[in-house]
Design a protein around this motif. Structure first.
Motif, short mmCIF file in Angstrom:
data_model
loop_
_atom_site.label_atom_id
_atom_site.label_comp_id
_atom_site.label_asym_id
_atom_site.label_seq_id
_atom_site.Cartn_x
_atom_site.Cartn_y
_atom_site.Cartn_z
N GLN A 58 0.82 -1.21 0.00
CA GLN A 58 0.00 0.00 0.00
C GLN A 58 0.86 1.26 0.00
OE1 GLN A 58 -3.61 -2.12 2.57
NE2 GLN A 58 -2.71 -0.24 3.35
N TYR A 62 -2.31 4.02 5.01
CA TYR A 62 -3.32 3.26 5.75
C TYR A 62 -4.29 4.26 6.38
CZ TYR A 62 -0.38 4.80 9.61
OH TYR A 62 0.35 5.57 10.48
N TYR A 63 -5.40 3.74 6.90
CA TYR A 63 -6.39 4.58 7.57
C TYR A 63 -6.30 4.40 9.09
CZ TYR A 63 -8.89 6.43 3.58
OH TYR A 63 -9.23 7.14 2.45
N GLN A 77 -6.63 9.32 6.65
CA GLN A 77 -5.65 8.60 5.85
C GLN A 77 -4.25 9.10 6.21
OE1 GLN A 77 -5.65 8.95 1.49
NE2 GLN A 77 -5.31 6.73 1.39
N ASP A 237 -8.33 -1.34 2.64
CA ASP A 237 -7.09 -1.16 3.39
C ASP A 237 -6.84 -2.44 4.18
OD1 ASP A 237 -5.04 -0.44 5.07
OD2 ASP A 237 -5.98 1.39 5.83
#
Length: 468
Positions: A58, A62-63, A77, A237
């Motif tokens: 990713q 990430y969240y 985010q 995610d």
């Protein structure tokens, strides 16, 4: 990896991603692109190598689900980690990353046990993993097993940079009192024992180890968080995190090189970190620690259940108001307001922080989180009744666990210490006389040891029927 100024972090866990990386994200949102800072996250342990692999796919993004006590949530985010590395099987990663002059500082979260300190606050050089790493550095060959080996290799790479550009700030962000000074002392002992006098001198001249205090509850992400984030944001995610809406970072203003201007987003730079950390470690961490074992024995799963138990809530009040707050003498903020805030945080059912997470590593935590409160009360002639009751439950937890009368997923590299108590003819006395646990307090206040022993026996008796 971008050409921006850079921080490196050892240990890519949920706390780092919800704290240091979160603060850097907030800062970057205020800065033009050319002034932004980014993190390189480096995993050090083979057993946690799955996470860096997922994050790498990713691109480090990430969240973070940030949740208030009333359940209000925002999904943030985080893009401040733009480089992910795994050094757990390839130490050359460390050399490559730290050879970059854009790297200005290293932050660390390895938890208390990762510092390998003995009861004298010195490096535990007898530990097999420390001995292994001393040989790795002495021979300049092999894969480290501890923070000290990785850090030595990082600084050996920094030495080779042009004069001045290799200077590095090394900031521990763990719940150790006086953490920067303790890491500084232990690391220099490590390098000395490895026989590298050149690195030792270079470190003294070019590296600072500022103390810091960090605070945010970031529980292990629940299984449904991935789907929760997908529904809220439309993004898939694989490794989101969650945490409370409270955050705090206090760091000593002692930097060897450039450091991001995090004061713009609420970080406190000060020369008096001790006052903040003393309040936090004793009011928050001490209470977190002690109540977790009572809750575990009562069958609770999440910490907010402890706070909603009227009896435990009252024990906590007495511990805070009668024993902790009266023995905090340097107060950087209002103690009762702080206690109220902590109670609200503890009761956040939407965080649902697991007792299993909080209870881990208790044997290395006790001298940090609880023992100073006991000592300071005894020194002022006050018997810490609430602390004594709660410590008795901690011992009962360990006793029932070791005897396999109580099932709990407990993790602690020092569990063997409790196992030694339990095989003695009188385990309670073995505990109350353990010099590493009590650090001389049992000899100074023998009456307290007797009082605690009586309370432990009463507590064990009270659990006889539930855990036969």
């Amino acid at each position: 990896m971008s050409d921006h100024k850079r921080l490196v972090h050892f240990g890519i866990g949920a706390f780092h991603r919800g704290h240091q990386a979160y603060y850097l994200q907030k800062l970057n949102e205020q800065l033009p692109d050319e002034d932004r800072w980014y993190y390189t996250g480096i995993n050090l342990r083979a057993e946690t190598s799955e996470l860096p692999s997922m994050l790498k796919r990713q691109n480090g993004a990430y969240y973070f689900k940030r949740i208030a006590p009333n359940g209000d949530a925002e999904y943030i985010q985080i893009n401040s980690i733009d480089s992910i590395e795994d050094a757990s099987s390839d130490v050359s990663v460390i050399r490559r990353v730290f050879s970059c002059p854009n790297v200005k500082a290293l932050t660390i979260t390895v938890t208390e046990g990762g510092y390998y300190l003995n009861d004298n606050d010195e490096l535990n050089s007898e530990h097999p993993e420390i001995q292994h790493d001393i040989e790795v550095i002495r021979q300049q060959s092999g894969q480290p097993a501890t923070l000290y080996g990785y850090l030595a290799i990082a600084l050996l790479a920094r030495q080779k940079l042009a004069s001045g550009s290799g200077s590095l700030t090394v900031a521990t962000c763990d719940n150790l009192r006086n953490n920067g000074n303790r890491l500084d002392n232990a690391f220099k002992q490590f390098v000395s024992q490895a026989g590298n006098d050149i690195l030792l001198k270079w470190t003294c001249d070019n590296v600072t180890f500022p103390c810091s205090m960090v605070d945010r509850i970031t529980p292990v992400p629940p299984a449904n968080l991935v789907e929760d984030v997908r529904q809220a944001t439309g993004v898939s995610d694989a490794c989101p995190i969650m945490g409370e809406d409270f955050e705090q970072w206090v760091i000593q203003d002692s930097f060897a090189n450039e450091f991001p201007p995090l004061e713009k987003v609420g970080v406190t730079f000060t020369q008096n970190v001790h006052a903040y950390e003393e309040a936090k470690i004793r009011i928050l961490n001490g209470a977190h620690f002690l109540l977790s074992y009572v809750g575990a024995l009562r069958g609770y799963v999440t910490y907010d259940q402890n706070v909603r138990d009227p009896e435990l809530n009252e024990w906590l009040r007495r511990y805070h108001q009668n024993e902790v707050i009266p023995t905090i003498y340097d107060r950087p903020f209002d103690m009762e307001d702080y206690r109220s805030t902590i109670l609200s945080r503890f009761g956040n059912a939407y965080i649902a922080d697991s007792i299993e997470r909080i209870a881990m590593d208790s044997i290395s935590k006790f001298p940090q989180f609880v023992l100073p409160t006991v000592r300071l009360n005894l020194e002022r002639g006050y018997m810490p009744e609430a602390a004594t009751k709660l410590i008795a439950h901690w011992f009962a937890f360990l006793s029932l666990l070791v005897e396999k009368r109580f099932r709990f997923n407990y993790r602690d590299p020092y569990l063997y210490v409790a196992e030694k108590w339990m095989v003695q003819e009188d385990p309670v006395t073995a505990f109350t006389k353990d010099p590493d646990i009590w650090q001389g307090l049992n000899k100074r206040f023998p009456l307290y040891s007797e009082t605690l022993a009586k309370e432990i026996r009463l507590t064990l008796e009270s659990y006889q029927e539930r855990y036969p």
